[in-house]
Design an enzyme around this catalytic site. Structure first.
Site, PDB file in Angstrom:
ATOM      1  CE  LYS A 292     115.456  54.096  10.912  1.00 55.30           C
ATOM      2  NZ  LYS A 292     116.138  53.563   9.972  1.00 55.30           N
TER       3      LYS A 292
ATOM      4  N   GLY B 284     122.577  48.877  13.819  1.00 55.39           N
ATOM      5  CA  GLY B 284     121.457  48.064  14.003  1.00 55.39           C
ATOM      6  C   GLY B 284     121.551  46.647  13.132  1.00 55.39           C
TER       7      GLY B 284
ATOM      8  CD  GLU C  75     126.915  50.314   8.752  1.00 55.71           C
ATOM      9  OE1 GLU C  75     126.075  49.981   8.097  1.00 55.71           O
ATOM     10  OE2 GLU C  75     126.808  50.464  10.065  1.00 55.71           O
TER      11      GLU C  75
ATOM     12  CB  SER D  44     115.887  47.863   4.892  1.00 51.71           C
ATOM     13  OG  SER D  44     115.434  48.877   5.916  1.00 51.71           O
TER      14      SER D  44
HETATM   15  C1  5RP Z   1     123.652  48.758   9.738  1.00 48.51           C
HETATM   16  C2  5RP Z   1     123.110  50.161   9.968  1.00 48.51           C
HETATM   17  C3  5RP Z   1     121.886  50.509   9.428  1.00 48.51           C
HETATM   18  O1  5RP Z   1     122.299  51.521   8.303  1.00 48.51           O
HETATM   19  C4  5RP Z   1     120.867  50.719  10.249  1.00 48.51           C
HETATM   20  O2  5RP Z   1     120.748  49.740  11.252  1.00 48.51           O
HETATM   21  C5  5RP Z   1     119.643  51.542   9.606  1.00 48.51           C
HETATM   22  O3  5RP Z   1     119.129  50.304   8.974  1.00 48.51           O
HETATM   23  P1  5RP Z   1     117.745  50.445   8.118  1.00 48.51           P
HETATM   24  O4  5RP Z   1     118.104  51.122   6.907  1.00 48.51           O
HETATM   25  O5  5RP Z   1     117.285  49.064   7.716  1.00 48.51           O
HETATM   26  O6  5RP Z   1     116.689  50.942   8.939  1.00 48.51           O
HETATM   27  O7  5RP Z   1     123.796  51.052  10.732  1.00 48.51           O
HETATM   28  O8  5RP Z   1     124.710  48.352  10.810  1.00 48.51           O
END
Ligand code: 5RP
Length: 244
Positions: free
Chosen positions: A140, A115, A122, A33
């Site tokens: 975070k 997540g 990535e 997001s």
């Molecule tokens: C996806 C990731 C995202 O960058 C991580 O989960 C953070 O997500 P968000 O910006 O929705 O909090 O690693 O694989």
């Protein structure tokens, strides 16, 4: 569901990082997001003519769809390398900037990612990037990884039970990620184990233990040597954190 304040903070971190993108750059497009806010901001700048000759390299199929829908010219990592060799440039990292989110950032700027299930691509994209920018809101941040988030571990379907048992032998609680009662499938067709190690005292050591296992395709610990800057937004504004 996140509250709107968190959304505002995520958007602000993302938009500030996008300011680093300049004409002609190849940009790694993250997943999640917070990364979505960066992609939307980049698309707006391209549409308004404020940025020219940009190519985006998506870190997931979902991000690819979004980028195409928003009109960002998309190329694959393989195409980046072909472009480099045709221009005869001796450059091992063809992507200029990548902007991506994270699930947890420790005091030394090691990360947990994955997540959203895109950790493998990535990490590949981060390793091929000159300047890897992480965009997060202050929720975070933690002292040690594992205080707030589990470690996503991508495993071969073939080795599911073996890697689950291996991870449990390290003292972790292990949960197979599901999507509507079926195992979640990554873009590469693998499974994800969400692994609860608790507080991780030595992320580099854990990362190398996980790297040794053939059935583990990749894991969500991104050591700080990969990270150039963390854009962290809070109610007091944006802080840009870097390792050195
Ligand atoms: C996806 C990731 C995202 O960058 C991580 O989960 C953070 O997500 P968000 O910006 O929705 O909090 O690693 O694989």
């Amino acid at each position: 569901m996140e509250n709107s304040e968190t959304q505002i903070l995520k958007k602000s971190a993302a938009e500030n990082a996008v300011e680093e993108i300049k004409d002609g750059m190849i940009v790694g497009l993250g997943t999640g997001s917070t990364a979505k806010f960066a992609i939307e901001s980049l698309a707006k700048k391209i549409k308004e003519g404020k940025l020219k000759n940009i190519y985006g390299v998506p870190t997931s199929n979902k991000t690819k769809e979004l980028a195409i829908q928003l009109g960002i010219p998309v190329i694959s990592l393989n195409e980046c390398y072909k472009k480099l060799s045709s221009e005869n440039i001796n450059d091992l990292k063809p992507i200029d900037i990548t902007i991506d989110g994270a699930d947890e950032v420790d005091s030394e700027l090691n990360l947990i990612k994955g997540g959203g299930g895109a950790l493998l691509r990535e990490k590949v994209i981060a390793q091929n990037t000159k300047s890897f920018l992480v965009v997060v809101d202050e929720s975070k941040l933690s002292d040690k990884l594992g205080e707030k988030f589990f470690v996503p571990v991508e495993v071969l379907q073939f080795a599911l039970e073996s890697e689950k048992s291996f991870l449990e032998s390290l003292g972790a609680k292990v949960v197979l990620r599901k999507n509507n009662d079926e195992p979640f499938l990554t873009d590469e067709g693998n499974f994800i184990l969400d692994v609860y190690f608790g507080k991780i005292e030595n992320p580099a050591e854990l990362s190398s233990i996980l790297n040794e296992r053939a059935g583990i395709v990749e894991h969500g610990i991104f050591l700080n040597k990969l990270v150039d800057k963390v854009y962290c937004s809070s109610h007091n504004g944006i802080k840009i954190l870097s390792v050195s």
